[in-house]
Design an enzyme around this catalytic site. Structure first.
Site, short mmCIF file in Angstrom:
data_model
loop_
_atom_site.label_atom_id
_atom_site.label_comp_id
_atom_site.label_asym_id
_atom_site.label_seq_id
_atom_site.Cartn_x
_atom_site.Cartn_y
_atom_site.Cartn_z
N GLY A 195 0.81 -1.11 0.05
CA GLY A 195 0.08 0.13 -0.13
C GLY A 195 0.92 1.26 -0.01
O GLY A 195 0.37 2.23 -0.70
N ASP A 252 10.08 -7.41 -3.00
CA ASP A 252 8.90 -7.97 -2.40
C ASP A 252 8.53 -9.20 -2.98
O ASP A 252 9.23 -9.82 -4.06
CB ASP A 252 7.65 -7.01 -2.82
CG ASP A 252 6.47 -7.08 -1.89
OD1 ASP A 252 5.90 -6.22 -1.59
OD2 ASP A 252 6.20 -8.38 -1.40
N ASN A 272 6.08 -5.60 8.70
CA ASN A 272 6.43 -6.17 9.87
C ASN A 272 7.90 -5.73 10.43
O ASN A 272 8.54 -5.27 9.81
CB ASN A 272 6.23 -7.66 9.39
CG ASN A 272 7.40 -8.18 8.48
OD1 ASN A 272 8.57 -8.47 8.74
ND2 ASN A 272 7.01 -8.19 7.31
N CYS A 308 18.95 4.71 15.16
CA CYS A 308 18.55 3.56 14.13
C CYS A 308 17.43 2.96 14.82
O CYS A 308 16.88 3.24 15.99
CB CYS A 308 19.67 2.59 13.86
SG CYS A 308 19.84 1.34 15.14
N CYS A 313 18.25 1.30 18.44
CA CYS A 313 18.61 2.21 19.24
C CYS A 313 17.20 2.63 20.20
O CYS A 313 17.48 2.50 21.49
CB CYS A 313 18.88 3.72 18.67
SG CYS A 313 20.48 3.71 17.98
N CYS A 330 -7.81 -9.62 10.56
CA CYS A 330 -6.58 -8.96 9.87
C CYS A 330 -6.51 -7.44 10.01
O CYS A 330 -7.62 -7.05 10.41
CB CYS A 330 -7.07 -9.22 8.10
SG CYS A 330 -8.22 -8.15 7.48
#
Lengths: 400, 400
Positions: free
Chosen positions: B78, B99, B179, B221, B224, B245
């Site tokens: 998306g 991907d 994720n 980062c 961190c 979902c």
């Protein structure tokens, strides 16, 4: 015999090509069939599962209601086309699209249209793409300029009668046009009809934009707080010939379309806080908000009439009962009935408006302060809408 | 004779269909040919006129430079697909897309992919559409999951060597994944290589999102300031079977892609202020910003090494000379070297985080405060990133 074999092969090739063509065009064979009822079922083949999940997530109470709404979009350019696509993908009931322009390769720096659509009318190209994306949405397109007398009457008729149930008004009109005249036409129509609408705009230097919700009689209309209209002494054709054109970016237009449709969804599906005004300054990532009361001396008589109606309606309503249903505009009195809710200082706004470009005589960029304001709406105009300009404007209005 | 006439008609029909198919597929015949040099000429057929106008408007000094840059996008969902489309339309030099997912009808509530592409790999479908939109851009696509050992090595190799000039590193890596594991893989790679990257994310309730610029050694980062990792006790397949979902909206994802690519353009073309962190809360139209220093005790040894390198580089530089070239992060010391620049109060953040949804056990929505934080990254995770969560997190880190 050889001829007959050749015919068979050719017939087979024609059938093959026809199938491929249907696939390439995203037609029924390859696209998706209509869906009668929105389902929350979580399967890869359900185009509404991620939207229906908004209910389970506690964001929207009744997502399916989206199918009952009709939205009219005026202007199917950089903002309007993406706005139409977002509403289509969200499963809106019906879209009315108004534009008189053709797709050009010069539009390819913005989302939505593709090079092979160059030459087609924007509404026709948009309808074709959008139908393929979601065949559940109803489309009604008008390839004309709403500002001419005849078309304006037809436009008024369609927003009054063009809902899913013919004869009922649309739920919302969205202005995604790029000029003052078309905005003023939408404003005039909506004031006369008491039609709620949302305005959107992107500056000529491509790095600022805004959206605005206008509820006739309740919040300031486009004529109540006239934007800083900057007139060019040269007409648009001359400008084009001389190699002058506004800049645009897919990013700014995508953000403006996104915050516009988000505001539409919040308004229609009753979640979150609907913004009366939300600005976007890309140079500083600064997003001013404000709310404006209508101007009791507005030049549009229908706006003044709607203000009277709103006062009567307000007075008739029992106090406090609807307080948790609707967000109220914070009203604070000043000479102009205009109030800035934003806490932004003038210096912040000045810093956020970016460098002042070197432009030909008569051209000024929105969101910067023009040296001289000329209220002449017949030539090239830009609309300035930062909080700072508003104060500037109020000072000027006092001097008129 | 009749057969011969039939053959001629069929041959004509085949030629017609082949032409139409080429048009429908947006091929060369109907799309546009390559353009050698970006021109500022204002004609309907110039796809770059509105971008080159950014120079005349005083926004960008050298827009043509966009053609020299290579950007890697991890995740073409998306946010990633719209990000790729915006960069393609802006005329970026080269895009690398990573991907491993397929297009599904369940993705149709977000922009970019169309129903007839269902079943194709996302990178393949994206490359086809993007090439048609702008044949001047170079594409390199990888249909794999970057988190497996072999693929991770290949991913590291491509971001190190995959620029327009083979052997040189890409200019920027964009994380558009959904994720924690993939984000952590990108973080690990970029810390090791000293590669500048930008993070993006959208919450599971679809009404919040953020972007973040990470300069290894200079800004915090992903390890961190570990996000609040919320573990589910059920795995993803079980969740899907049970009809759970995440929600998503084309609006929120469009806004996040827009502010991400705007930040990319500002960073690459050197205009405006590049944001270190920009959040988007759709419920309240609230856009928090902040900047974070790296954590000297970061668990990633390469991050600590980059911090040392940065200190040495900083100390070696003559003071004040580059002050007007680059924006500095405001550094203020606290126990964790983390500082919130945003003036937002905790109450504002709480008010902005919306209603808490009713979810199955173990699932928590990003941008709300979980009851219990479990650092377990093997199951379903969500990433919370509001300013408030950060303070919460710091308190928890102190207790570890």
């Amino acid at each position: 015999m050889a001829e007959r074999g050749r015919v068979e092969l050719l017939e087979q090739r024609v059938r093959e090509l026809e199938r491929e063509l249907e696939v390439a065009r995203g037609g029924r064979a390859a696209g998706r069939t209509r869906i009668e009822t929105m389902s929350p079922e979580v399967t890869d083949s359900n185009p509404y599962s991620r939207l229906m999940a908004l209910k389970r997530m506690g964001i929207v109470k009744d997502y399916e209601k989206i199918r009952t709404f009709t939205v009219a979009i005026v202007g199917v350019g950089g903002v309007g086309s993406v706005t139409a696509e977002m509403l289509t993908r969200c499963g809106i009931g019906k879209l009315l699209l108004f534009d008189y322009d053709k797709v050009e390769l010069a539009n390819m720096n913005r989302l939505f249209f593709q090079p092979h659509q160059a030459g087609l009318s924007k509404v026709q190209a948009a309808e074709h793409t959008l139908r393929n994306i979601n065949p559940d949405v109803q489309f009604e397109v008008h390839n004309y300029n709403i500002t001419t007398l005849d078309n304006f009457e037809h436009f008024m008729d369609r927003i009054s009668n063009g809902a899913l149930e013919e004869g009922k008004p649309v739920d919302l009109v969205l202005s995604c046009v790029d000029n003052f005249e078309a905005r003023m036409a939408i404003n005039t129509a909506c004031n006369e009809l008491g039609q709620i609408w949302m305005e959107s705009g992107v500056s000529e230097n491509a790095v600022s934009g805004h959206i605005q919700l206008i509820i006739p009689g309740e919040s300031a209309c486009f004529a109540c707080a006239p934007p800083l209209v900057v007139a060019a002494n040269i007409d648009e054709k001359t400008l084009k010939r001389e190699g002058v054109c506004a800049a645009s970016l897919p990013t700014t237009m995508g953000v403006v379309a996104g915050i516009l449709v988000q505001n539409v969804l919040k308004y229609l599906l009753n979640f979150g806080t609907v913004s009366y005004y939300l600005g976007y300054n890309a140079m500083q990532d600064f997003f001013p908000t404000m709310a404006m009361k209508p101007n009791p001396q507005c030049s549009d008589q229908n706006c003044r009439r709607q203000q009277e109606n709103y006062k009567i309606k307000e007075a008739a309503q029992p106090k406090q009962e609807e307080s948790d249903q609707e967000e109220e505009i914070v009203h604070e009195d000043n000479d102009w009935g205009i109030e800035l809710v934003s806490e932004t200082t003038e210096d912040e706004l000045k810093a956020a408006s970016g460098p002042v470009p070197d432009l030909p005589v008569g051209i000024t960029v929105a969101y910067t302060i023009p040296n001289k304001v000329i209220y002449n709406v017949t030539a090239e105009e830009t609309v300035a809408e930062s909080g700072e300009s508003l104060e500037d404007l109020m000072a000027k209005m006092r001097n008129l």
